[in-house]
Design a protein around this motif. Structure first.
Motif: not given
Length: 206
Positions: A165-176
């Motif tokens: 859905a977001f790519g690695k950076a976007g998925a990382g943002a969701l986790i952060h």
């Protein structure tokens, strides 16, 4: 003004009696942070200009604690590929899990501002996935909830959906964002920060 319970733990301090170290923190929060949020939700007492909500307790701590916290939060907004609506869905999901009153109060207003519908906000406040959400919005809620309620690593299924859905950076943002607002909710609940007097989490009346 904040509730009596919250005020007993970290009472608001009027600017006139702040010491030099506290003034530095107050000015940083009121000027650098308040400019973004003052028109959306209440951060200062309208009569005394004393900081209220989560901001009060920072006056009792060394200045780097406040600046470090808000620099961390600001840096998250610079991570690309994570839409504002998804950010607020995740933040509200975390707030609902912790029942952190001020976090919910402030972020339902931001959620409205970035376009979440009333029924979606109401769903999240009831612990439900937001109705009619896109895949990005649904996975934001599901990942945030899973990180709060399921022990151990995030499942491969949810990670795969988030990355798609977001790519690695976007998925990382969701986790952060999930971790940062879990931390925020712990601070709010530890300090017993409530909704400002005369206001409510939902519905928004003003």
């Amino acid at each position: 003004m904040a509730s009596n319970e919250a005020s007993k733990r970290f009472p608001p301090i009027v600017p006139e009696i702040l010491d030099s170290a506290q003034k530095e923190v107050h000015n940083y929060l009121a000027n650098e942070i308040g400019q973004y949020f003052q028109g959306i939700f209440t951060i200062q007492d309208s009569k005394t200009d004393a900081l209220i909500g989560p901001y009060t307790h920072f006056l009792y701590l060394p200045q780097p604690v406040a600046s470090g916290y808000f620099i961390n939060g600001s840096s998250l907004s610079k991570i690309p590929d994570f839409p504002l609506r998804c950010r607020e869905i995740a933040i509200l999901a975390i707030g609902e899990h912790y029942n952190a009153a001020y976090e919910l109060y402030s972020h339902v207003r931001i959620a409205k501002k970035v376009g979440l519908r009333d029924e979606q906000i109401e769903d999240i406040l009831r612990g439900k996935c937001p109705t009619g959400g896109t895949e990005q919005e649904l996975v934001s809620w599901e990942v945030a909830r899973a990180l709060m309620t399921v022990k151990g690593p995030l499942s491969e299924d949810l990670w795969g959906r988030a990355e798609k859905a977001f790519g690695k950076a976007g998925a990382g943002a969701l986790i952060h964002y999930s971790g940062f607002y879990a931390y925020t909710c712990v601070l709010l609940n530890g300090a017993a920060v409530s909704v400002p007097e005369g206001e409510s989490i939902w519905p928004i009346t003003a």
